[in-house]
Design an enzyme around this catalytic site. Structure first.
Site, mmCIF file in Angstrom:
data_model
loop_
_atom_site.group_PDB
_atom_site.id
_atom_site.type_symbol
_atom_site.label_atom_id
_atom_site.label_comp_id
_atom_site.label_asym_id
_atom_site.label_seq_id
_atom_site.Cartn_x
_atom_site.Cartn_y
_atom_site.Cartn_z
ATOM 1 N N ASN A 1 -0.888 4.162 -9.501
ATOM 2 C CA ASN A 1 -0.722 5.124 -10.597
ATOM 3 C C ASN A 1 0.712 5.373 -11.045
ATOM 4 O O ASN A 1 0.912 5.918 -12.133
ATOM 5 C CB ASN A 1 -1.345 6.464 -10.199
ATOM 6 C CG ASN A 1 -2.843 6.341 -9.988
ATOM 7 O OD1 ASN A 1 -3.567 5.921 -10.874
ATOM 8 N ND2 ASN A 1 -3.310 6.700 -8.793
ATOM 9 N N CYS B 1 4.571 12.308 -4.948
ATOM 10 C CA CYS B 1 5.357 11.485 -5.869
ATOM 11 C C CYS B 1 5.233 11.973 -7.306
ATOM 12 O O CYS B 1 6.200 11.916 -8.074
ATOM 13 C CB CYS B 1 4.903 10.027 -5.751
ATOM 14 S SG CYS B 1 5.921 8.857 -6.666
ATOM 15 N N ARG B 2 4.052 12.458 -7.683
ATOM 16 C CA ARG B 2 3.861 12.943 -9.050
ATOM 17 C C ARG B 2 4.772 14.131 -9.343
ATOM 18 O O ARG B 2 5.408 14.198 -10.408
ATOM 19 C CB ARG B 2 2.393 13.329 -9.251
ATOM 20 C CG ARG B 2 1.419 12.168 -9.144
ATOM 21 C CD ARG B 2 -0.002 12.639 -8.980
ATOM 22 N NE ARG B 2 -0.193 13.346 -7.707
ATOM 23 C CZ ARG B 2 -1.385 13.747 -7.237
ATOM 24 N NH1 ARG B 2 -2.476 13.514 -7.948
ATOM 25 N NH2 ARG B 2 -1.463 14.365 -6.082
ATOM 26 N N HIS C 1 0.870 -1.177 0.000
ATOM 27 C CA HIS C 1 0.000 0.000 0.000
ATOM 28 C C HIS C 1 0.904 1.223 0.000
ATOM 29 O O HIS C 1 1.584 1.522 0.990
ATOM 30 C CB HIS C 1 -0.913 0.012 1.227
ATOM 31 C CG HIS C 1 -1.784 1.230 1.298
ATOM 32 N ND1 HIS C 1 -3.123 1.193 1.007
ATOM 33 C CD2 HIS C 1 -1.508 2.524 1.620
ATOM 34 C CE1 HIS C 1 -3.631 2.411 1.132
ATOM 35 N NE2 HIS C 1 -2.658 3.228 1.509
ATOM 36 N N GLU D 1 -10.925 0.733 0.501
ATOM 37 C CA GLU D 1 -11.109 0.713 1.949
ATOM 38 C C GLU D 1 -12.533 1.112 2.323
ATOM 39 O O GLU D 1 -13.088 0.617 3.307
ATOM 40 C CB GLU D 1 -10.113 1.658 2.605
ATOM 41 C CG GLU D 1 -8.663 1.267 2.413
ATOM 42 C CD GLU D 1 -7.697 2.374 2.778
ATOM 43 O OE1 GLU D 1 -7.175 2.343 3.909
ATOM 44 O OE2 GLU D 1 -7.484 3.267 1.944
ATOM 45 N N GLY E 1 0.997 3.270 -5.623
ATOM 46 C CA GLY E 1 1.032 1.914 -6.143
ATOM 47 C C GLY E 1 0.137 1.705 -7.347
ATOM 48 O O GLY E 1 0.469 0.954 -8.267
ATOM 49 N N ASN F 1 0.860 8.608 0.563
ATOM 50 C CA ASN F 1 1.599 9.495 1.461
ATOM 51 C C ASN F 1 2.051 8.738 2.702
ATOM 52 O O ASN F 1 3.120 8.983 3.253
ATOM 53 C CB ASN F 1 0.732 10.699 1.854
ATOM 54 C CG ASN F 1 1.553 11.782 2.518
ATOM 55 O OD1 ASN F 1 2.513 12.281 1.963
ATOM 56 N ND2 ASN F 1 1.168 12.147 3.739
ATOM 57 N N GLY F 2 1.212 7.784 3.133
ATOM 58 C CA GLY F 2 1.619 6.766 4.080
ATOM 59 C C GLY F 2 1.814 5.481 3.298
ATOM 60 O O GLY F 2 1.095 5.227 2.336
ATOM 61 N N ARG G 1 7.173 10.985 6.357
ATOM 62 C CA ARG G 1 7.679 10.161 7.454
ATOM 63 C C ARG G 1 8.929 9.417 7.014
ATOM 64 O O ARG G 1 9.027 8.963 5.885
ATOM 65 C CB ARG G 1 6.600 9.177 7.919
ATOM 66 C CG ARG G 1 5.572 9.810 8.833
ATOM 67 C CD ARG G 1 4.395 8.899 9.074
ATOM 68 N NE ARG G 1 3.346 9.142 8.091
ATOM 69 C CZ ARG G 1 2.284 8.351 7.918
ATOM 70 N NH1 ARG G 1 2.161 7.253 8.629
ATOM 71 N NH2 ARG G 1 1.365 8.659 7.021
#
Length: 402
Positions: A336, A285-286, A209, A386, A334, A212-213, A242
């Protein structure tokens, strides 16, 4: 339970708030949306209802409380979403400690326990409580259900969840590995078993997973047997802000040599590290992929560390699993980031993974499927859901009257 029953789901993350109104049986969504980049200079609220899309730029710095207030107000004003069919509100709660091995109807004791666990998930449990209190005020007659990320990981064996600390710290203080993202890992495990044509109870997976986390979970015969997050969501993989795993001696060094307070250390590790800290640019990440392509060294280094740490963890989880039926990528990154998936699988070729470039590039934006070549170790992309897990659990508790 009527076929038209609906559950409102609130899923508060560290920098986002997802929400959905859906049928708990079919997963059909009547309303869905997300508040993104919360706490930043340009937070955005966007949502969909049948045949319509909406978006609203929020004031700079707006966080979860603002989004929840707007969400509740919009729901109350939307006449097509009458309360008659709404049977419960389901809440994603990150940390429930050892108290909860399954979802629970919310009462004051449950609220108190969530609050007690707030220091174990400082970026998540407080936003989760905001959602709970807002929903109780808006829908006082409806059952409220807490669905805990930690519950799925209560099947970890002792040798996986205990730290090599004096045992009294576990016995007296319950200091141990708990794990997070349980609803996501649970959903993709069930879906992966379906795609593989295997019973869940006979399926071994590694679930990644990534958002951002980020966390990794080893799923053996349908149950979590190891996971990368620990006592808190800070341990494990590199994340948006983190740090993930660091030498514990670093904490003493920051305090003794640099004079950092515990509060400052906590802020540094949770909010100023990870992709943001390494790149000195962004936790998105993008944005980092775009910057790296343009030659930004910090962005390139952050992504390299992120992917290396992930590949190393995946290799480590071959130990508890022995046999791996599939590696599953999920979460915003994960699902995209073809770049991240390629970088990770290229480091795992010794385990039999061979990337199919066309499949990898075309599998994003809600698509699911295999991204590895036929005849090689299976790597899958499965969009997580979820919200459906939370709605299902909420409806089940209401139906049973627990």
């Amino acid at each position: 339970m009527p076929d038209s029953s609906r559950v409102l789901v609130l899923n508060s993350g560290s920098s986002s708030l997802k929400f959905a109104l859906l049928d708990p049986h079919s997963g059909e969504q009547y309303l869905s949306g997300i508040g993104e980049a919360l706490g930043s200079s340009e937070p955005l609220l966007s949502w969909r209802s049948p045949g319509q899309k909406h978006s609203r730029q929020l004031d700079g710095g707006a966080a979860h409380a603002v989004v929840i207030e707007l969400l509740v107000r919009e729901l109350l004003e939307e006449t097509s979403l009458a309360q008659g069919a709404l049977i419960a509100v389901g809440h994603r709660v990150v940390h429930g400690g050892e108290r909860f091995a399954r979802s629970a109807l919310i009462d004051q004791q449950v609220i108190d326990t969530i609050a007690e666990c707030a220091d174990l998930a400082p970026l998540h449990n407080p936003p989760g409580l905001l959602g709970i209190h807002a929903a109780i005020n808006a829908f006082p007659e409806l059952p409220q259900v807490a669905v805990f990320d930690t519950a799925f990981h209560q099947t970890l064996p002792r040798h996986a969840y205990l730290y090599a600390l004096p045992y009294s710290l576990y016995r007296d203080q319950r200091i141990r590995r708990y794990g997070m993202h349980g609803s996501s890992h649970r959903f993709v495990s069930e879906r992966a078993a379906d795609l593989l044509g295997k019973p869940l109870q006979e399926t071994n997976l590694i679930s990644a997973h990534l958002g951002n986390g980020a966390s990794l979970t080893a799923v053996k015969n349908g149950e979590s047997v190891d996971t990368s997050m620990g006592l808190t969501p800070l341990e494990g993989l590199v994340m948006g802000t983190r740090c993930g795993d660091v030498d514990a001696g670093l904490l003493m060094h920051l305090g003794d040599a640099l004079g950092f307070s515990l509060e400052k250390i906590g802020c540094l590790l949770n909010r100023e590290s990870g992709l943001l800290g390494i790149s000195e640019l962004s936790n998105d990440c993008r944005e980092l992929e775009r910057a790296a392509a343009e030659g930004h060294d910090g962005a390139r280094l952050a992504l390299e560390i992120f992917c290396y740490r992930l590949a190393k963890y995946i290799a480590a989880y071959t130990v508890p699993l022995q046999r791996i039926d599939a590696l599953v990528f999920t979460g915003g990154i994960g699902e995209n980031s073809a770049f991240v998936r390629q970088a990770v699988l290229c480091q795992l070729q010794h385990l039999g993974y061979q990337l199919d470039n066309h499949r990898n590039q075309s599998t994003r934006f809600g698509a699911e499927g295999r991204i590895s070549k036929d005849g090689t170790a299976a790597a899958l992309v499965i969009p997580t859901n979820e919200e459906w897990i939370i709605a299902r659990d909420a409806a089940s508790l209401v139906e049973r009257g627990d």
